[in-house]
Design a protein around this motif. Sequence first.
Motif, PDB file in Angstrom:
ATOM      1  N   LEU A  58     -40.905  23.424  13.390  1.00 45.20           N
ATOM      2  CA  LEU A  58     -41.240  22.072  12.956  1.00 45.20           C
ATOM      3  C   LEU A  58     -41.833  21.219  14.071  1.00 45.20           C
ATOM      4  N   TYR A  59     -42.247  21.826  15.160  1.00 47.65           N
ATOM      5  CA  TYR A  59     -42.802  21.078  16.288  1.00 47.65           C
ATOM      6  C   TYR A  59     -44.101  20.398  15.873  1.00 47.65           C
ATOM      7  N   LEU A  60     -44.239  19.140  16.240  1.00 51.27           N
ATOM      8  CA  LEU A  60     -45.445  18.377  15.941  1.00 51.27           C
ATOM      9  C   LEU A  60     -46.063  17.932  17.262  1.00 51.27           C
ATOM     10  N   PRO A  61     -47.263  18.428  17.594  1.00 54.76           N
ATOM     11  CA  PRO A  61     -47.904  18.019  18.848  1.00 54.76           C
ATOM     12  C   PRO A  61     -48.119  16.502  18.880  1.00 54.76           C
ATOM     13  N   PRO A  62     -48.002  15.901  20.059  1.00 58.50           N
ATOM     14  CA  PRO A  62     -48.134  14.439  20.163  1.00 58.50           C
ATOM     15  C   PRO A  62     -49.431  13.879  19.585  1.00 58.50           C
ATOM     16  N   ASP A  63     -50.530  14.631  19.669  1.00 57.19           N
ATOM     17  CA  ASP A  63     -51.795  14.105  19.154  1.00 57.19           C
ATOM     18  C   ASP A  63     -51.850  14.086  17.623  1.00 57.19           C
ATOM     19  N   GLN A  64     -50.863  14.690  16.961  1.00 61.42           N
ATOM     20  CA  GLN A  64     -50.827  14.680  15.499  1.00 61.42           C
ATOM     21  C   GLN A  64     -49.849  13.647  14.939  1.00 61.42           C
ATOM     22  N   ILE A  65     -49.142  12.956  15.812  1.00 65.05           N
ATOM     23  CA  ILE A  65     -48.208  11.925  15.368  1.00 65.05           C
ATOM     24  C   ILE A  65     -48.997  10.647  15.097  1.00 65.05           C
ATOM     25  N   MET A  66     -48.831  10.119  13.900  1.00 66.58           N
ATOM     26  CA  MET A  66     -49.572   8.936  13.478  1.00 66.58           C
ATOM     27  C   MET A  66     -48.631   7.727  13.416  1.00 66.58           C
ATOM     28  N   PRO A  67     -49.159   6.515  13.617  1.00 62.45           N
ATOM     29  CA  PRO A  67     -48.325   5.318  13.474  1.00 62.45           C
ATOM     30  C   PRO A  67     -47.661   5.265  12.098  1.00 62.45           C
ATOM     31  N   GLU A  68     -46.455   4.746  12.072  1.00 61.35           N
ATOM     32  CA  GLU A  68     -45.635   4.597  10.873  1.00 61.35           C
ATOM     33  C   GLU A  68     -45.178   5.943  10.301  1.00 61.35           C
ATOM     34  N   MET A  69     -45.127   6.965  11.143  1.00 60.87           N
ATOM     35  CA  MET A  69     -44.671   8.286  10.713  1.00 60.87           C
ATOM     36  C   MET A  69     -43.185   8.435  11.034  1.00 60.87           C
ATOM     37  N   GLU A  70     -42.440   8.985  10.081  1.00 58.75           N
ATOM     38  CA  GLU A  70     -41.039   9.291  10.334  1.00 58.75           C
ATOM     39  C   GLU A  70     -40.962  10.630  11.051  1.00 58.75           C
ATOM     40  N   VAL A  71     -40.139  10.691  12.077  1.00 54.33           N
ATOM     41  CA  VAL A  71     -40.022  11.905  12.882  1.00 54.33           C
ATOM     42  C   VAL A  71     -38.550  12.185  13.176  1.00 54.33           C
ATOM     43  N   ALA A  72     -38.267  13.405  13.588  1.00 55.39           N
ATOM     44  CA  ALA A  72     -36.942  13.758  14.091  1.00 55.39           C
ATOM     45  C   ALA A  72     -37.030  13.753  15.613  1.00 55.39           C
ATOM     46  N   VAL A  73     -36.072  13.111  16.248  1.00 51.61           N
ATOM     47  CA  VAL A  73     -36.090  12.932  17.698  1.00 51.61           C
ATOM     48  C   VAL A  73     -34.900  13.653  18.304  1.00 51.61           C
ATOM     49  N   HIS A  74     -35.172  14.496  19.305  1.00 51.12           N
ATOM     50  CA  HIS A  74     -34.105  15.215  19.998  1.00 51.12           C
ATOM     51  C   HIS A  74     -33.611  14.331  21.127  1.00 51.12           C
ATOM     52  N   GLN A  80     -31.892  12.890  15.764  1.00 50.22           N
ATOM     53  CA  GLN A  80     -31.799  11.688  14.953  1.00 50.22           C
ATOM     54  C   GLN A  80     -33.148  11.415  14.318  1.00 50.22           C
ATOM     55  N   ARG A  81     -33.106  10.681  13.220  1.00 51.09           N
ATOM     56  CA  ARG A  81     -34.360  10.268  12.600  1.00 51.09           C
ATOM     57  C   ARG A  81     -34.960   9.153  13.427  1.00 51.09           C
ATOM     58  N   GLY A  82     -36.276   9.159  13.487  1.00 51.55           N
ATOM     59  CA  GLY A  82     -36.973   8.110  14.208  1.00 51.55           C
ATOM     60  C   GLY A  82     -38.188   7.655  13.429  1.00 51.55           C
ATOM     61  N   PHE A  83     -38.754   6.556  13.862  1.00 55.22           N
ATOM     62  CA  PHE A  83     -39.938   5.988  13.228  1.00 55.22           C
ATOM     63  C   PHE A  83     -40.921   5.674  14.338  1.00 55.22           C
TER      64      PHE A  83
END
Length: 87
Positions: A58-74, A80-83
């Motif tokens: 489930l790894y998401l490269p930093p360049d694919q993270i978009m504003p207002e995206m929900e993510v899981a944070v280690h 934890q869930r993050g935004f």
Amino acid sequence: MEIKCIDTSSLSRGLLKVKVTRVDSPTFLWIHLEGGREDLDELIEDLTLRMMRRSEFLYLPPDQIMPEMEVAVHEGRRWQRGFYNAL
């Protein structure tokens, strides 16, 4: 748009008592957990167990993270869930 039901039995160990505090749309709600810290710790533990099993897929490269995206944070040993707002 049709709203589909999901099987909530796989989301936690049981029913959670919540209070809806804000509704932005039929699919975007803000809630407060009635059970407090115990329920939050249980949800974090469940997410941590799931991510320990599947995080490498489930790894998401930093360049694919978009504003207002929900993510899981280690964070430490837990997930934890993050935004994501912006850099």
